[in-house]
Design a protein around this motif. Sequence first.
Motif, PDB file in Angstrom:
ATOM      1  N   ARG A   1      -0.007   0.413 -18.369  1.00 54.58           N
ATOM      2  CA  ARG A   1       0.279  -1.125 -18.582  1.00 54.58           C
ATOM      3  C   ARG A   1       0.900  -1.736 -17.220  1.00 54.58           C
ATOM      4  NH1 ARG A   1       2.282   1.097 -23.667  1.00 54.58           N
ATOM      5  NH2 ARG A   1       4.461   0.849 -22.713  1.00 54.58           N
ATOM      6  N   VAL A   2       1.238  -0.957 -16.089  1.00 55.96           N
ATOM      7  CA  VAL A   2       1.950  -1.704 -15.036  1.00 55.96           C
ATOM      8  C   VAL A   2       0.881  -2.026 -14.313  1.00 55.96           C
ATOM      9  CG1 VAL A   2       2.166   0.468 -13.791  1.00 55.96           C
ATOM     10  CG2 VAL A   2       3.969  -1.455 -13.642  1.00 55.96           C
ATOM     11  N   ALA A   3       1.378  -3.073 -13.316  1.00 56.25           N
ATOM     12  CA  ALA A   3       0.377  -3.787 -12.349  1.00 56.25           C
ATOM     13  C   ALA A   3       0.718  -3.086 -11.188  1.00 56.25           C
ATOM     14  CB  ALA A   3       0.619  -5.046 -12.156  1.00 56.25           C
ATOM     15  N   LEU A   4      -0.349  -2.438 -10.467  1.00 51.76           N
ATOM     16  CA  LEU A   4      -0.195  -1.628  -9.160  1.00 51.76           C
ATOM     17  C   LEU A   4      -0.183  -2.507  -8.066  1.00 51.76           C
ATOM     18  CD1 LEU A   4      -2.059   1.703 -10.186  1.00 51.76           C
ATOM     19  CD2 LEU A   4       0.369   0.907 -10.629  1.00 51.76           C
ATOM     20  N   PRO A   5       0.835  -2.269  -7.058  1.00 51.99           N
ATOM     21  CA  PRO A   5       0.537  -2.935  -5.841  1.00 51.99           C
ATOM     22  C   PRO A   5      -0.687  -2.777  -5.126  1.00 51.99           C
ATOM     23  CG  PRO A   5       2.122  -1.233  -5.732  1.00 51.99           C
ATOM     24  CD  PRO A   5       1.843  -1.389  -7.096  1.00 51.99           C
ATOM     25  N   THR A   6      -1.108  -3.553  -4.341  1.00 49.99           N
ATOM     26  CA  THR A   6      -2.369  -2.904  -3.296  1.00 49.99           C
ATOM     27  C   THR A   6      -2.156  -2.264  -2.381  1.00 49.99           C
ATOM     28  OG1 THR A   6      -3.635  -5.113  -4.050  1.00 49.99           O
ATOM     29  CG2 THR A   6      -4.469  -3.932  -2.245  1.00 49.99           C
ATOM     30  N   ARG A   7      -2.701  -0.962  -2.006  1.00 47.75           N
ATOM     31  CA  ARG A   7      -2.465  -0.263  -1.088  1.00 47.75           C
ATOM     32  C   ARG A   7      -3.330  -0.555  -0.005  1.00 47.75           C
ATOM     33  NH1 ARG A   7      -3.218   4.796  -1.605  1.00 47.75           N
ATOM     34  NH2 ARG A   7      -1.857   5.453   0.028  1.00 47.75           N
ATOM     35  N   GLU A   8      -3.098  -0.206   1.460  1.00 48.66           N
ATOM     36  CA  GLU A   8      -4.012  -0.564   2.430  1.00 48.66           C
ATOM     37  C   GLU A   8      -4.951   0.581   2.161  1.00 48.66           C
ATOM     38  OE1 GLU A   8      -1.943  -0.622   6.111  1.00 48.66           O
ATOM     39  OE2 GLU A   8      -1.046  -2.394   5.814  1.00 48.66           O
ATOM     40  N   SER A   9      -6.246   0.328   2.345  1.00 52.72           N
ATOM     41  CA  SER A   9      -7.399   1.296   2.582  1.00 52.72           C
ATOM     42  C   SER A   9      -8.619   0.838   3.269  1.00 52.72           C
ATOM     43  CB  SER A   9      -7.896   1.624   1.088  1.00 52.72           C
ATOM     44  OG  SER A   9      -8.759   2.491   1.035  1.00 52.72           O
ATOM     45  N   ARG A  10      -9.367   1.620   3.704  1.00 56.16           N
ATOM     46  CA  ARG A  10     -10.526   1.070   4.451  1.00 56.16           C
ATOM     47  C   ARG A  10     -11.879   1.243   3.736  1.00 56.16           C
ATOM     48  NH1 ARG A  10      -9.479   3.657  10.551  1.00 56.16           N
ATOM     49  NH2 ARG A  10      -7.593   2.458  10.987  1.00 56.16           N
TER      50      ARG A  10
END
Length: 306
Positions: A28-37
């Motif tokens: 249920r938790v909103a996840l932060p955006t991680r840097e990815s290519r």
Amino acid sequence: MLSSGGDGDGRVSVSLSELLALRARVARVALPTRESRVASAGQQSSRLYGRGMDYAESRAYQPGDDVRRLDWRLTARSGKLHTKLFQEEREGRVLVLLDTHASMRFGTRSRFKSVQAARAAAMAAWLAVRAGERIGAVAFGERTHILRPQGGTRGALAFCGALADRSAGAEGRSESLSEALLRAGRLVRSAGRVLLISDGLSCDDLARGRLLDLRRHADIGVLIVGDVLELATAPVGRYPLEHDGVRREVVLQAERQRREFQQALGAGQARLAALAQALGLRQRTIDTVVDPLDAVVGLLGASGQR
């Protein structure tokens, strides 16, 4: 470390049912955006030399570069040697370094530090499942097991089962953080992200150099677990404490006495926090009462954010 060994009470021993139920909490938790290519979840990019991989860019030739990777077209146009760099997609790996020293079996509110640490580790596992990553563990202290990274729900189930295993370890065994990092070796360096969960009492002088070396290979988060008496000055009062079956009562009255008591109990947490700060590692400190999810999400969040 790989079987449940029965269900704990969730206070002094970890409850497998609670660890499994945490999956719904994490979902249920909103996840932060991680840097990815790359767009697909669970895939991390790194620039490596190789054949059969996607071309990334070219740069000026450096001594030691593989001559088979020379960019002849750019070399001809510029008159200077250039090397091609390629991009490889790798499945993400999260590795939890879990402190299992006897000092973790302590708590005056809600649960032992060891139980809180296991809850946080399980949350990291379910977060890895959501991200399509593999999850593994290195236990150090009285238990010295290694659970190699596995993917999907099966990997998280094996991980939680390992956390809930109550079979006896080597009672009284002590292993410093630097020794654990050395023992983990290549497994730690192959992880994309590492989460260290500890009360800090195992943190030694050599750990600084080993963490510095590890930081070159992986993104490191440090979760410091402490009891409320270790993290804050206790109010005036009488405090019954039990150790190795011996029960004693500590009477705390004067402010200086209470402050020195807290500093003595919380020396490990303070030492690990200072080291993490000096090395620029992300860190969070939690007690045994709070929900650790926010701290775990923060530590396993966007790569490169401190």
